[in-house]
Design a protein around this motif. Structure first.
Motif, PDB file in Angstrom:
ATOM      1  N   ALA A   4       0.841  -1.204   0.000  1.00 26.52           N
ATOM      2  CA  ALA A   4       0.000   0.000   0.000  1.00 26.52           C
ATOM      3  C   ALA A   4       0.877   1.256   0.000  1.00 26.52           C
ATOM      4  O   ALA A   4       0.586   2.229  -0.712  1.00 26.52           O
ATOM      5  CB  ALA A   4      -0.920  -0.004   1.216  1.00 26.52           C
ATOM      6  N   ARG A   5       1.961   1.232   0.773  1.00 21.10           N
ATOM      7  CA  ARG A   5       2.866   2.392   0.811  1.00 21.10           C
ATOM      8  C   ARG A   5       3.582   2.552  -0.523  1.00 21.10           C
ATOM      9  O   ARG A   5       3.740   3.676  -1.025  1.00 21.10           O
ATOM     10  CB  ARG A   5       3.871   2.225   1.941  1.00 21.10           C
ATOM     11  N   THR A   6       4.011   1.452  -1.115  1.00 22.22           N
ATOM     12  CA  THR A   6       4.661   1.502  -2.421  1.00 22.22           C
ATOM     13  C   THR A   6       3.715   2.087  -3.462  1.00 22.22           C
ATOM     14  O   THR A   6       4.114   2.922  -4.278  1.00 22.22           O
ATOM     15  CB  THR A   6       5.110   0.088  -2.845  1.00 22.22           C
ATOM     16  N   LYS A   7       2.464   1.653  -3.428  1.00 19.50           N
ATOM     17  CA  LYS A   7       1.468   2.138  -4.377  1.00 19.50           C
ATOM     18  C   LYS A   7       1.245   3.644  -4.209  1.00 19.50           C
ATOM     19  O   LYS A   7       1.177   4.386  -5.187  1.00 19.50           O
ATOM     20  CB  LYS A   7       0.157   1.375  -4.175  1.00 19.50           C
ATOM     21  N   LEU A   8       1.150   4.092  -2.952  1.00 20.77           N
ATOM     22  CA  LEU A   8       0.952   5.515  -2.685  1.00 20.77           C
ATOM     23  C   LEU A   8       2.144   6.329  -3.179  1.00 20.77           C
ATOM     24  O   LEU A   8       1.968   7.366  -3.837  1.00 20.77           O
ATOM     25  CB  LEU A   8       0.737   5.747  -1.189  1.00 20.77           C
ATOM     26  N   LEU A   9       3.352   5.870  -2.888  1.00 21.05           N
ATOM     27  CA  LEU A   9       4.543   6.581  -3.345  1.00 21.05           C
ATOM     28  C   LEU A   9       4.630   6.613  -4.865  1.00 21.05           C
ATOM     29  O   LEU A   9       5.048   7.614  -5.455  1.00 21.05           O
ATOM     30  CB  LEU A   9       5.802   5.949  -2.747  1.00 21.05           C
ATOM     31  N   HIS A  10       4.211   5.529  -5.497  1.00 20.54           N
ATOM     32  CA  HIS A  10       4.225   5.489  -6.961  1.00 20.54           C
ATOM     33  C   HIS A  10       3.221   6.487  -7.532  1.00 20.54           C
ATOM     34  O   HIS A  10       3.509   7.178  -8.515  1.00 20.54           O
ATOM     35  CB  HIS A  10       3.920   4.074  -7.457  1.00 20.54           C
ATOM     36  N   HIS A  11       2.049   6.591  -6.918  1.00 23.72           N
ATOM     37  CA  HIS A  11       1.051   7.554  -7.379  1.00 23.72           C
ATOM     38  C   HIS A  11       1.542   8.989  -7.187  1.00 23.72           C
ATOM     39  O   HIS A  11       1.333   9.847  -8.058  1.00 23.72           O
ATOM     40  CB  HIS A  11      -0.278   7.355  -6.659  1.00 23.72           C
ATOM     41  N   ILE A  12       2.192   9.263  -6.070  1.00 25.32           N
ATOM     42  CA  ILE A  12       2.739  10.600  -5.827  1.00 25.32           C
ATOM     43  C   ILE A  12       3.832  10.920  -6.842  1.00 25.32           C
ATOM     44  O   ILE A  12       3.878  12.022  -7.409  1.00 25.32           O
ATOM     45  CB  ILE A  12       3.261  10.714  -4.378  1.00 25.32           C
ATOM     46  N   ALA A  13       4.705   9.959  -7.105  1.00 26.89           N
ATOM     47  CA  ALA A  13       5.780  10.163  -8.075  1.00 26.89           C
ATOM     48  C   ALA A  13       5.215  10.377  -9.478  1.00 26.89           C
ATOM     49  O   ALA A  13       5.718  11.220 -10.237  1.00 26.89           O
ATOM     50  CB  ALA A  13       6.737   8.971  -8.066  1.00 26.89           C
ATOM     51  N   THR A  14       4.156   9.646  -9.822  1.00 25.23           N
ATOM     52  CA  THR A  14       3.521   9.826 -11.125  1.00 25.23           C
ATOM     53  C   THR A  14       2.900  11.214 -11.237  1.00 25.23           C
ATOM     54  O   THR A  14       3.006  11.875 -12.274  1.00 25.23           O
ATOM     55  CB  THR A  14       2.461   8.739 -11.363  1.00 25.23           C
ATOM     56  N   ALA A  15       2.263  11.677 -10.169  1.00 23.11           N
ATOM     57  CA  ALA A  15       1.687  13.024 -10.165  1.00 23.11           C
ATOM     58  C   ALA A  15       2.772  14.078 -10.341  1.00 23.11           C
ATOM     59  O   ALA A  15       2.579  15.061 -11.078  1.00 23.11           O
ATOM     60  CB  ALA A  15       0.915  13.263  -8.868  1.00 23.11           C
ATOM     61  N   LEU A  16       3.920  13.894  -9.691  1.00 25.62           N
ATOM     62  CA  LEU A  16       5.030  14.831  -9.857  1.00 25.62           C
ATOM     63  C   LEU A  16       5.554  14.814 -11.292  1.00 25.62           C
ATOM     64  O   LEU A  16       5.914  15.855 -11.844  1.00 25.62           O
ATOM     65  CB  LEU A  16       6.152  14.512  -8.873  1.00 25.62           C
ATOM     66  N   GLY A  17       5.589  13.636 -11.897  1.00 25.36           N
ATOM     67  CA  GLY A  17       6.015  13.529 -13.286  1.00 25.36           C
ATOM     68  C   GLY A  17       5.055  14.233 -14.228  1.00 25.36           C
ATOM     69  O   GLY A  17       5.471  14.922 -15.162  1.00 25.36           O
ATOM     70  N   LEU A  18       3.764  14.093 -13.980  1.00 23.91           N
ATOM     71  CA  LEU A  18       2.774  14.784 -14.804  1.00 23.91           C
ATOM     72  C   LEU A  18       2.864  16.300 -14.611  1.00 23.91           C
ATOM     73  O   LEU A  18       2.698  17.064 -15.567  1.00 23.91           O
ATOM     74  CB  LEU A  18       1.369  14.289 -14.482  1.00 23.91           C
ATOM     75  N   LEU A  19       3.125  16.721 -13.386  1.00 25.85           N
ATOM     76  CA  LEU A  19       3.326  18.144 -13.120  1.00 25.85           C
ATOM     77  C   LEU A  19       4.541  18.654 -13.899  1.00 25.85           C
ATOM     78  O   LEU A  19       4.506  19.744 -14.484  1.00 25.85           O
ATOM     79  CB  LEU A  19       3.512  18.376 -11.623  1.00 25.85           C
ATOM     80  N   PHE A  20       5.601  17.856 -13.928  1.00 32.26           N
ATOM     81  CA  PHE A  20       6.780  18.210 -14.713  1.00 32.26           C
ATOM     82  C   PHE A  20       6.426  18.390 -16.188  1.00 32.26           C
ATOM     83  O   PHE A  20       6.852  19.364 -16.824  1.00 32.26           O
ATOM     84  CB  PHE A  20       7.869  17.139 -14.571  1.00 32.26           C
ATOM     85  N   LEU A  21       5.637  17.466 -16.750  1.00 35.12           N
ATOM     86  CA  LEU A  21       5.265  17.577 -18.162  1.00 35.12           C
ATOM     87  C   LEU A  21       4.462  18.846 -18.428  1.00 35.12           C
ATOM     88  O   LEU A  21       4.656  19.520 -19.451  1.00 35.12           O
ATOM     89  CB  LEU A  21       4.470  16.347 -18.609  1.00 35.12           C
ATOM     90  N   GLY A  22       3.565  19.177 -17.528  1.00 30.48           N
ATOM     91  CA  GLY A  22       2.781  20.405 -17.680  1.00 30.48           C
ATOM     92  C   GLY A  22       3.654  21.643 -17.618  1.00 30.48           C
ATOM     93  O   GLY A  22       3.501  22.578 -18.422  1.00 30.48           O
TER      94      GLY A  22
END
Length: 96
Positions: A4-22
């Motif tokens: 569950a923690r790995t999944k949460l960290l992965h979602h946060i990292a993905t959100a940061l990556g999408l923010l980077f693309l924007g």
């Protein structure tokens, strides 16, 4: 680390990556690169020029996204199969 923690960290990292693309897109828009590329196209094809400009500026951003995403998955020890890995993998010759 729990799944569950790995999944949460992965979602946060993905959100940061999408923010980077924007932000990558906004940076090049503010620098006037898209306007410059649109000015190279005739007025009748301004939309096509804009599309080409967006594609041109986003290619390096998506490459960085890919490298970042793989780094995050390696750090979080997420295993998966990438389409391009199987596509470029050498096929064993079968002798029938």
């Amino acid at each position: 680390m729990s799944p569950a923690r790995t999944k949460l960290l992965h979602h946060i990292a993905t959100a940061l990556g999408l923010l980077f693309l924007g932000l990558w897109y906004v940076l090049f828009k503010q620098l006037g690169v898209l306007d410059w590329i649109m000015d190279l196209a005739p007025r009748s094809h301004a939309g096509a020029g804009l599309m080409l400009g967006i594609a041109t500026i986003m290619i390096p951003g998506f490459f960085i996204w890919k490298l970042y995403n793989r780094w995050v998955e390696r750090r979080l020890q997420i295993r998966g199969i990438y389409y391009e890995d199987s596509y470029y993998q050498k096929k064993a010759d079968k002798d029938d």
